[in-house]
Design a protein around this motif. Structure first.
Motif, PDB file in Angstrom:
ATOM      1  N   MET A   1       0.877  -1.197   0.000  1.00 35.79           N
ATOM      2  CA  MET A   1       0.000   0.000   0.000  1.00 35.79           C
ATOM      3  C   MET A   1       0.903   1.233   0.000  1.00 35.79           C
ATOM      4  O   MET A   1       1.574   1.509   0.987  1.00 35.79           O
ATOM      5  N   ASN A   2       0.903   1.949  -1.130  1.00 36.33           N
ATOM      6  CA  ASN A   2       1.902   3.006  -1.266  1.00 36.33           C
ATOM      7  C   ASN A   2       1.428   4.375  -0.815  1.00 36.33           C
ATOM      8  O   ASN A   2       2.235   5.272  -0.634  1.00 36.33           O
ATOM      9  N   THR A   3       0.135   4.524  -0.676  1.00 31.70           N
ATOM     10  CA  THR A   3      -0.349   5.859  -0.338  1.00 31.70           C
ATOM     11  C   THR A   3      -0.416   6.019   1.177  1.00 31.70           C
ATOM     12  O   THR A   3      -0.964   5.155   1.867  1.00 31.70           O
ATOM     13  N   ASN A   4       0.110   7.132   1.626  1.00 30.61           N
ATOM     14  CA  ASN A   4      -0.057   7.423   3.045  1.00 30.61           C
ATOM     15  C   ASN A   4      -1.525   7.813   3.276  1.00 30.61           C
ATOM     16  O   ASN A   4      -2.179   8.342   2.372  1.00 30.61           O
ATOM     17  N   PHE A   5      -2.041   7.545   4.439  1.00 35.93           N
ATOM     18  CA  PHE A   5      -3.478   7.790   4.630  1.00 35.93           C
ATOM     19  C   PHE A   5      -3.809   8.201   6.052  1.00 35.93           C
ATOM     20  O   PHE A   5      -3.065   7.888   6.989  1.00 35.93           O
ATOM     21  N   ASP A   6      -4.928   8.895   6.160  1.00 35.62           N
ATOM     22  CA  ASP A   6      -5.580   9.146   7.444  1.00 35.62           C
ATOM     23  C   ASP A   6      -6.988   8.568   7.333  1.00 35.62           C
ATOM     24  O   ASP A   6      -7.789   9.066   6.530  1.00 35.62           O
ATOM     25  N   LEU A   7      -7.256   7.538   8.084  1.00 32.85           N
ATOM     26  CA  LEU A   7      -8.583   6.911   8.052  1.00 32.85           C
ATOM     27  C   LEU A   7      -9.322   7.325   9.319  1.00 32.85           C
ATOM     28  O   LEU A   7      -8.916   6.955  10.428  1.00 32.85           O
ATOM     29  N   VAL A   8     -10.372   8.117   9.145  1.00 38.04           N
ATOM     30  CA  VAL A   8     -11.149   8.585  10.299  1.00 38.04           C
ATOM     31  C   VAL A   8     -12.401   7.716  10.403  1.00 38.04           C
ATOM     32  O   VAL A   8     -13.210   7.685   9.465  1.00 38.04           O
ATOM     33  N   ILE A   9     -12.531   6.993  11.506  1.00 33.75           N
ATOM     34  CA  ILE A   9     -13.710   6.117  11.658  1.00 33.75           C
ATOM     35  C   ILE A   9     -14.680   6.767  12.641  1.00 33.75           C
ATOM     36  O   ILE A   9     -14.456   6.756  13.863  1.00 33.75           O
ATOM     37  N   LEU A  34      -0.485  -1.915   4.680  1.00 34.28           N
ATOM     38  CA  LEU A  34      -0.816  -0.520   4.990  1.00 34.28           C
ATOM     39  C   LEU A  34       0.449   0.324   4.921  1.00 34.28           C
ATOM     40  O   LEU A  34       1.517  -0.129   5.369  1.00 34.28           O
ATOM     41  N   HIS A  35       0.330   1.525   4.392  1.00 38.94           N
ATOM     42  CA  HIS A  35       1.480   2.426   4.362  1.00 38.94           C
ATOM     43  C   HIS A  35       1.996   2.637   5.778  1.00 38.94           C
ATOM     44  O   HIS A  35       1.200   2.796   6.723  1.00 38.94           O
ATOM     45  N   GLN A  36       3.326   2.649   5.883  1.00 39.05           N
ATOM     46  CA  GLN A  36       3.938   2.748   7.220  1.00 39.05           C
ATOM     47  C   GLN A  36       3.462   3.953   8.018  1.00 39.05           C
ATOM     48  O   GLN A  36       3.308   3.893   9.229  1.00 39.05           O
ATOM     49  N   GLY A  37       3.218   5.053   7.306  1.00 42.63           N
ATOM     50  CA  GLY A  37       2.841   6.271   8.014  1.00 42.63           C
ATOM     51  C   GLY A  37       1.343   6.425   8.211  1.00 42.63           C
ATOM     52  O   GLY A  37       0.885   7.429   8.759  1.00 42.63           O
ATOM     53  N   GLY A  38       0.555   5.426   7.737  1.00 40.69           N
ATOM     54  CA  GLY A  38      -0.903   5.544   7.782  1.00 40.69           C
ATOM     55  C   GLY A  38      -1.439   5.650   9.207  1.00 40.69           C
ATOM     56  O   GLY A  38      -0.991   4.928  10.098  1.00 40.69           O
ATOM     57  N   ARG A  39      -2.405   6.550   9.406  1.00 37.71           N
ATOM     58  CA  ARG A  39      -2.986   6.738  10.753  1.00 37.71           C
ATOM     59  C   ARG A  39      -4.458   6.338  10.745  1.00 37.71           C
ATOM     60  O   ARG A  39      -5.172   6.559   9.749  1.00 37.71           O
ATOM     61  N   ILE A  40      -4.898   5.818  11.862  1.00 38.30           N
ATOM     62  CA  ILE A  40      -6.315   5.457  12.012  1.00 38.30           C
ATOM     63  C   ILE A  40      -6.850   6.241  13.203  1.00 38.30           C
ATOM     64  O   ILE A  40      -6.332   6.109  14.318  1.00 38.30           O
ATOM     65  N   ILE A  41      -7.833   7.067  12.937  1.00 44.73           N
ATOM     66  CA  ILE A  41      -8.341   7.953  13.993  1.00 44.73           C
ATOM     67  C   ILE A  41      -9.790   7.574  14.272  1.00 44.73           C
ATOM     68  O   ILE A  41     -10.637   7.650  13.371  1.00 44.73           O
TER      69      ILE A  41
END
Ligand code: NAD
Length: 482
Positions: A1-9, A34-41
C-alpha cells in the motif's frame, strides 16, 4: 500500500468497528499492506484518552481475531491509532479535526460506522469545516435508508458534499473471496458460460440463512426486518454478480454498469406476483441445536405485537434474453436450521434418460458461509452390478491450491477504499434501482396489513416457502439433499 493515509472512523468505539474494522485493519497491517505512516483515527462520543482507546482495541483484537496477535504486531498496529472524542452534532469540533488532518500529505478517508441518523450532522460538519475536499473519500455503512425516498434523501445529502466518485457504499458480501471467484469461474473459463442461460439453467436459488436471532439488536431489527436488512442489499448484489452479462473489462464502472442492467431487468411486481411470489415469516419459539430459543416477539427490544418479518423468500425473473422465464429464488431468515449463505444454480435434466435410476438435476453450489467453496453435484455410476446411478459431488476447495491467507471481506474492502478502487461498492444508481424494485413490496405490506407466517426456530421457514419452489417443479437445495 503506497499511499499514506488518514482513516477517520466515525463510530470507532462501536460494535462494527471493534468486531470487524479493527481486526481487518490489523490483518492488513500485519501483512504489510498498509502504508507505514498511515494513521487510524477513531471519532466517537465517549471521553477516552488515546491509551484507553488503544486498550479497548487491543482487547477487541484478542477476542475477534482468529488467533491472538503477537506482541510486536499489536504494538506496531496500536501505534497507528488515536482517539478523537466528539459529539457529531457539535460543528465546532470538525474544525479541530481539520487542524490535525491538514498537517499531513495523505489520502483522507472518512468511514461512517454509525447509524444513518448521524449521516446528516457528520456530512454537514465535514462540509462546514471544509473537510470534503475533492481528494477525500467517504465510506457509508448500511442501512442506506429504509425505503426509496429516505435512500434518495441520504444520497442527495452525500452528493451535495462529495462527488459520486468519492463515495463508497459498502456491502461486505461483495468483499467475500467466493463472490470474486464467481467472476473468475464465469469469465476466466469457457466451461460454464455456455450453460449460464435459460437454455440450460432450470432455476437459481440464493440463500442467506442465519441461526442467530436478533441478539442485542432487537430494537434496530424490529424497525428494519429481513427485506431491508438482507434482500435490498446483500441478496440483490449476489443476484447481480450471478446474472450479469460479461463486463467489457474489470474497470469499476464496466462491472457496475452490468450489475445495474440486471437490477433494471428484474421483472416489475404486479398485484398478482406481490400476493403469490413472496413469503414472509416470523419465528416462533423452538429448539436450535438442542437449545430452547424464544419467539422473535419475546426477544429483548422487540415489540410483543411486532409484525416485522424475520424470514423472506421470493420468486422473481430477469426479463432479458439470457434469463427470460428462469425462476430466481431469494431467501433469507434468522433462527434457521443452519447458518449458510449460498448460490445454487440448478441445471435442466437431460432431455432423455437411458437409465432406470431417477436423475437429480446437476447443481453448482457456490458457498459463502460458513465455508467458502464451490461444489458441483453430478450423477455417477454406483460401483457394482448393473447401471445404478447415484448423485455425487465434486468439490473445488480452493484451499488445496492456494496457500496465501484469504483476506477477510472487510479487509479487502478497506484496502480497496485506501487504493481508490470502487468496483465492489454500490454506485448511487445501483442503490436507487434496488430500492425502486423493493419499494412495491414494502408498500404492499403496509396497505394489505398482512401478518408474517409463523415458523419454528430451527426450521427452514414457513411451509409456504416450499410451496413457492414446488410451483415451478423444483425444491430448495436442502430439500434435494444439499
Ligand atoms: P454501535 O451502537 O455499537 O456504535 C455506534 C457508534 O457511534 C459508537 O462508537 C458511538 O460512540 C458513536 N456515536 C453515537 N452517537 C454519537 C454522537 N452523537 N457523536 C459521536 N459519536 C456517536 O453501532 P454499530 O453496531 O457499530 O453500527 C454502526 C453502523 O453500522 C450502524 O448503522 C449499523 O446498522 C451498521 N452495521 C453494523 C453491523 C454490526 O455488525 N454491528 C453490521 C453492518 C452494519
Amino acid at each position: 500500500m503506497n499511499t499514506n493515509f488518514d482513516l477517520v472512523i466515525f463510530g470507532g468505539t462501536g460494535d462494527l468497528a471493534m468486531r470487524k474494522l479493527f481486526p481487518a485493519l490489523f490483518l492488513a497491517d500485519t501483512d504489510a499492506r498498509l502504508h507505514q505512516g498511515g494513521r487510524i483515527i477513531a471519532a466517537a462520543r465517549q471521553a477516552l484518552t488515546d491509551e484507553e482507546f488503544r486498550a479497548k482495541v487491543s482487547d477487541a483484537l484478542n477476542r475477534f481475531l482468529p488467533k491472538p496477535p503477537s506482541a510486536a504486531n499489536l504494538e506496531k498496529f496500536l501505534a497507528r491509532l488515536s482517539y478523537f472524542a466528539l459529539d457529531v452534532n457539535n460543528p465546532v469540533q470538525y474544525a479541530e479535526m481539520k487542524k490535525s488532518l491538514d498537517a499531513r500529505d495523505s489520502q483522507t478517508v472518512f468511514y461512517l460506522s454509525v447509524g444513518p441518523t448521524l449521516f446528516p450532522p457528520i456530512i454537514n460538519g465535514l462540509r462546514s469545516a471544509g473537510l470534503n475536499t475533492p481528494d477525500t473519500r467517504i465510506v457509508l455503512e448500511k442501512p442506506l435508508g429504509r425505503d426509496l425516498q429516505s435512500s434518495r434523501d441520504i444520497n442527495q445529502l452525500v452528493l451535495s458534499a462529495f462527488a459520486e466518485s468519492q463515495v463508497y457504499r459498502i456491502d461486505h458480501y461483495l468483499g467475500k473471496e467466493t463472490v470474486q471467484n464467481l467472476l473468475a469461474l464465469r469469465f476466466g473459463n469457457t466451461l460454464l458460460e455456455p450453460l449460464w442461460n435459460r437454455t440450460w439453467v432450470r432455476d437459481v436459488q440464493i440463500t442467506i440463512a442465519e441461526t442467530v436471532g436478533v441478539e442485542t439488536r432487537g430494537e434496530f431489527y424490529d424497525s428494519t426486518g429481513a427485506m431491508r436488512d438482507m434482500v435490498q442489499n446483500h441478496l440483490l448484489n449476489l443476484l447481480c454478480m450471478t446474472a450479469m452479462e460479461p463486463p467489457s473489462s474489470l474497470d469499476p464502472d464496466a462491472v457496475r454498469d452490468e450489475k445495474l442492467q440486471v437490477l433494471r431487468s428484474l421483472k416489475p411486481w404486479t398485484q398478482q406476483t406481490l400476493h403469490d411470489d413472496i413469503v414472509r415469516g416470523q419465528y416462533r419459539g423452538g429448539t436450535l441445536k438442542g437449545e430452547a430459543v424464544p419467539a422473535y416477539a419475546a426477544e429483548p427490544g422487540v415489540s410483543p405485537q411486532t409484525e416485522t418479518e424475520t424470514f423472506l423468500a421470493l420468486r422473481t425473473e430477469i426479463a432479458n434474453w439470457r434469463w427470460g422465464g428462469v425462476p430466481f429464488f431469494l431467501r433469507t431468515g434468522k433462527r434457521m436450521a443452519e447458518r449458510r449463505a449460498e448460490i445454487v444454480i440448478s441445471f435442466k435434466s437431460p432431455p432423455h434418460s437411458i437409465f432406470e435410476s431417477p436423475l437429480a438435476p446437476n447443481r453448482l453450489v457456490i458457498t459463502l458461509q460458513p465455508e467458502e467453496n464451490v461444489r458441483l453435484y453430478t450423477m455417477a455410476k454406483a460401483p457394482g452390478d448393473g447401471m445404478r446411478l447415484r448423485e455425487v459431488h465434486l468439490d473445488l476447495d480452493f484451499k488445496d491450491f492456494f496457500h496465501e491467507r484469504r483476506q477477510d471481506a472487510y479487509e479487502r474492502l478497506l484496502l480497496d477504499v485506501l487504493r481508490g478502487n470502487p468496483t465492489l461498492f454500490m454506485r448511487n444508481d445501483e442503490a436507487d434501482a434496488a430500492w425502486r424494485w423493493v419499494q412495491p413490496m414494502l408498500d404492499h405490506w403496509t396497505t394489505s396489513n398482512l401478518s408474517p407466517a409463523a415458523y419454528g426456530a430451527g426450521s427452514w421457514g414457513p411451509p409456504a416457502a416450499s410451496r413457492l419452489t414446488a410451483r415451478d417443479g423444483t425444491a430448495w437445495h436442502e430439500e434435494l439433499g444439499g
